[in-house]
Design a protein around this motif. Structure first.
Motif, PDB file in Angstrom:
ATOM      1  N   ILE A 162      21.106  -9.963 -10.904  1.00 29.42           N
ATOM      2  CA  ILE A 162      19.956  -9.364 -11.920  1.00 29.42           C
ATOM      3  C   ILE A 162      20.751  -7.703 -11.942  1.00 29.42           C
ATOM      4  O   ILE A 162      20.754  -7.027 -10.767  1.00 29.42           O
ATOM      5  CB  ILE A 162      18.789  -9.421 -11.695  1.00 29.42           C
ATOM      6  N   ASN A 163      21.342  -7.446 -12.475  1.00 28.59           N
ATOM      7  CA  ASN A 163      21.773  -5.788 -12.441  1.00 28.59           C
ATOM      8  C   ASN A 163      20.221  -5.324 -12.792  1.00 28.59           C
ATOM      9  O   ASN A 163      20.342  -4.679 -14.060  1.00 28.59           O
ATOM     10  CB  ASN A 163      22.717  -5.540 -13.670  1.00 28.59           C
ATOM     11  N   THR A 164      20.453  -4.045 -11.752  1.00 30.20           N
ATOM     12  CA  THR A 164      18.998  -2.928 -11.449  1.00 30.20           C
ATOM     13  C   THR A 164      19.522  -2.047 -12.250  1.00 30.20           C
ATOM     14  O   THR A 164      18.861  -1.373 -11.971  1.00 30.20           O
ATOM     15  CB  THR A 164      18.839  -3.569 -10.757  1.00 30.20           C
ATOM     16  N   GLY A 165      20.945  -1.616 -11.424  1.00 35.05           N
ATOM     17  CA  GLY A 165      21.524  -0.287 -11.910  1.00 35.05           C
ATOM     18  C   GLY A 165      21.802   0.545 -10.668  1.00 35.05           C
ATOM     19  O   GLY A 165      21.339   1.579 -10.808  1.00 35.05           O
ATOM     20  N   THR A 166      20.536  -0.494  -9.910  1.00 36.43           N
ATOM     21  CA  THR A 166      20.742   0.296  -8.116  1.00 36.43           C
ATOM     22  C   THR A 166      21.066  -0.363  -7.330  1.00 36.43           C
ATOM     23  O   THR A 166      22.391  -1.288  -7.690  1.00 36.43           O
ATOM     24  CB  THR A 166      19.662  -0.031  -7.296  1.00 36.43           C
ATOM     25  N   ALA A 167      21.657  -0.012  -5.680  1.00 43.85           N
ATOM     26  CA  ALA A 167      22.302  -0.759  -4.684  1.00 43.85           C
ATOM     27  C   ALA A 167      21.686  -1.959  -4.747  1.00 43.85           C
ATOM     28  O   ALA A 167      22.217  -3.249  -4.048  1.00 43.85           O
ATOM     29  CB  ALA A 167      22.458  -0.136  -3.407  1.00 43.85           C
ATOM     30  N   ILE A 168      20.089  -3.130  -5.501  1.00 41.19           N
ATOM     31  CA  ILE A 168      19.556  -3.320  -5.217  1.00 41.19           C
ATOM     32  C   ILE A 168      19.478  -4.613  -6.369  1.00 41.19           C
ATOM     33  O   ILE A 168      19.517  -4.059  -7.393  1.00 41.19           O
ATOM     34  CB  ILE A 168      18.127  -3.596  -4.161  1.00 41.19           C
ATOM     35  N   LYS A 169      20.264  -6.218  -5.986  1.00 38.95           N
ATOM     36  CA  LYS A 169      20.002  -6.516  -7.421  1.00 38.95           C
ATOM     37  C   LYS A 169      19.703  -8.038  -6.592  1.00 38.95           C
ATOM     38  O   LYS A 169      20.567  -8.882  -5.984  1.00 38.95           O
ATOM     39  CB  LYS A 169      22.087  -7.317  -7.459  1.00 38.95           C
ATOM     40  N   PRO A 170      18.138  -8.547  -6.855  1.00 36.37           N
ATOM     41  CA  PRO A 170      18.249  -9.746  -7.444  1.00 36.37           C
ATOM     42  C   PRO A 170      18.672 -10.881  -7.539  1.00 36.37           C
ATOM     43  O   PRO A 170      20.007  -9.870  -8.709  1.00 36.37           O
ATOM     44  CB  PRO A 170      16.921  -9.980  -8.082  1.00 36.37           C
ATOM     45  N   TYR A 171      18.715 -11.965  -7.247  1.00 37.96           N
ATOM     46  CA  TYR A 171      18.974 -12.930  -7.595  1.00 37.96           C
ATOM     47  C   TYR A 171      18.406 -14.612  -8.035  1.00 37.96           C
ATOM     48  O   TYR A 171      17.661 -14.347  -6.867  1.00 37.96           O
ATOM     49  CB  TYR A 171      20.948 -13.278  -7.049  1.00 37.96           C
ATOM     50  N   VAL A 172      18.960 -15.579  -8.717  1.00 37.89           N
ATOM     51  CA  VAL A 172      18.748 -16.421  -8.714  1.00 37.89           C
ATOM     52  C   VAL A 172      20.044 -17.583  -8.634  1.00 37.89           C
ATOM     53  O   VAL A 172      21.134 -16.781  -9.568  1.00 37.89           O
ATOM     54  CB  VAL A 172      17.758 -16.822  -9.487  1.00 37.89           C
ATOM     55  N   GLY A 173      19.628 -19.352  -8.531  1.00 35.61           N
ATOM     56  CA  GLY A 173      20.618 -20.092  -7.761  1.00 35.61           C
ATOM     57  C   GLY A 173      20.520 -21.046  -8.087  1.00 35.61           C
ATOM     58  O   GLY A 173      19.322 -21.435  -7.817  1.00 35.61           O
ATOM     59  N   ALA A 174      21.733 -21.867  -8.353  1.00 37.20           N
ATOM     60  CA  ALA A 174      21.106 -23.767  -8.067  1.00 37.20           C
ATOM     61  C   ALA A 174      22.977 -24.013  -7.429  1.00 37.20           C
ATOM     62  O   ALA A 174      23.402 -23.567  -7.879  1.00 37.20           O
ATOM     63  CB  ALA A 174      20.665 -24.219  -9.174  1.00 37.20           C
ATOM     64  N   GLY A 175      22.123 -25.324  -6.654  1.00 29.09           N
ATOM     65  CA  GLY A 175      22.980 -26.224  -6.600  1.00 29.09           C
ATOM     66  C   GLY A 175      22.809 -27.476  -6.225  1.00 29.09           C
ATOM     67  O   GLY A 175      22.035 -27.613  -6.449  1.00 29.09           O
ATOM     68  N   ALA A 176      24.156 -28.555  -6.023  1.00 28.28           N
ATOM     69  CA  ALA A 176      24.491 -29.735  -5.800  1.00 28.28           C
ATOM     70  C   ALA A 176      26.153 -30.217  -4.754  1.00 28.28           C
ATOM     71  O   ALA A 176      26.552 -29.000  -4.830  1.00 28.28           O
ATOM     72  CB  ALA A 176      24.632 -30.321  -7.399  1.00 28.28           C
ATOM     73  N   GLY A 177      25.653 -31.095  -4.338  1.00 23.98           N
ATOM     74  CA  GLY A 177      26.596 -30.867  -3.311  1.00 23.98           C
ATOM     75  C   GLY A 177      26.306 -32.648  -2.802  1.00 23.98           C
ATOM     76  O   GLY A 177      25.621 -33.842  -2.935  1.00 23.98           O
ATOM     77  N   VAL A 178      27.206 -33.073  -1.326  1.00 23.36           N
ATOM     78  CA  VAL A 178      26.271 -34.198  -0.466  1.00 23.36           C
ATOM     79  C   VAL A 178      25.959 -33.074   1.148  1.00 23.36           C
ATOM     80  O   VAL A 178      26.264 -32.155   1.124  1.00 23.36           O
ATOM     81  CB  VAL A 178      28.024 -35.144  -0.681  1.00 23.36           C
ATOM     82  N   GLN A 179      25.359 -34.393   1.574  1.00 18.30           N
ATOM     83  CA  GLN A 179      24.620 -33.314   2.768  1.00 18.30           C
ATOM     84  C   GLN A 179      24.467 -34.961   3.926  1.00 18.30           C
ATOM     85  O   GLN A 179      24.354 -36.329   3.495  1.00 18.30           O
ATOM     86  CB  GLN A 179      23.336 -32.999   2.587  1.00 18.30           C
ATOM     87  N   TRP A 180      25.310 -34.535   4.515  1.00 19.17           N
ATOM     88  CA  TRP A 180      24.817 -36.157   5.999  1.00 19.17           C
ATOM     89  C   TRP A 180      23.329 -35.426   6.907  1.00 19.17           C
ATOM     90  O   TRP A 180      23.009 -34.125   7.134  1.00 19.17           O
ATOM     91  CB  TRP A 180      26.526 -35.645   6.961  1.00 19.17           C
TER      92      TRP A 180
END
Length: 261
Positions: A162-180
């Motif tokens: 998320i572009n806040t116009g400052t040096a601090i930028k929040p973000y969200v995400g998701a991922g999928a894969g394999v886990q042992w």
């Protein structure tokens, strides 16, 4: 699966992403490294006996297919991760991540066989030895554990910054894969399992970055990571297979180095 094999798979996936020709990724390539803590959820272990346990003079037989289970608690543990990714101009990022966590087992409770709670029964019901006044109960036997659970994951992630116009930028995400999931249960220093199983896993993430320069940024992140199904772990003490849950909240901080124009 052996420890070295797991690490090689994680490294190979990360290296394959990094090996894409630089001309095709002229801007936005980055690598990242993170470290932090794993806050694991309890596991409601559920399984069944694979073979019959013969009767003894003190205890009846346990037929094959009889359900068993118990609950396991964990201590706060270690989490490590490495990422190779590409950031687009529209705020989206694609990433390949290899991660590792290690947590110690704190103890077990709520032992059940065939739906009956056996916490108060002499532990000989499991060992098939002779009951004795000096024997612990099943509950006392499982109350402490010197074992641990390791997880090794390889994930494909997508993020939106998320572009806040400052040096601090929040973000969200998701991922999928394999886990042992590598499980060693060792209640009262008696090893009852030392086995590994793999499965599909997912993670949901939120965090923020702080831009240090055009080439480097710090990040802090929360992730909820879980396998979609229990890991089927073979038991050594009993002829049974146990399904072990794997879910954890992971708090990490780290550094990203950017190699775009």
């Amino acid at each position: 699966m052996k420890f070295n094999t797991k690490l090689c798979l994680i490294a190979a996936g990360t290296a394959a992403f990094a090996a894409i020709p630089s001309a095709a990724m002229a801007e936005g390539v980055y690598v990242g490294f993170g470290a932090g803590v794993s806050l694991p959820g309890d596991s409601e272990n559920r399984g069944e006996f694979n073979a019959a346990v013969p009767a003894t003079p003190d205890f009846g037989a346990i037929p094959a297919g009889t359900p068993l289970g118990w609950n396991t608690g964990f201590d706060t543990g270690l989490a490590l991760s490495g990422q190779v990714g590409y950031k687009f101009d529209n705020g989206f990022r694609l990433e390949v991540e290899g991660n590792f966590s290690q947590v110690d087992v704190s103890g077990h409770n709520g032992f059940q066989v065939g739906g009956a709670n056996i916490d108060g029964v002499d532990v000989a019901v499991l060992t098939r030895g002779a009951p004795a006044a000096g024997n612990p109960t099943v509950g006392a036997f499982g109350a402490t554990d010197t074992g641990r659970v390791n997880t090794y994951g390889l994930f494909a992630n997508v993020f939106y910054d998320i572009n806040t116009g400052t040096a601090i930028k929040p973000y969200v995400g998701a991922g999928a894969g394999v886990q042992w999931v590598d499980v060693r249960y060792q209640p009262s220093d008696v090893r009852i399992s030392n086995d590994t199983a793999s499965g599909f896993a997912y993670q949901l993430m939120a965090g923020a970055t702080y831009e240090l320069s055009s080439r480097a940024e710090l990040f802090g992140q929360y992730a909820y990571r879980a396998n979609t199904e229990r890991a089927d772990i073979g038991l050594d003490l009993l002829p049974a297979t146990l399904g072990v849950e794997s879910n954890q909240s992971v708090l990490t901080a780290g550094l990203r180095l950017k190699f775009g124009n």
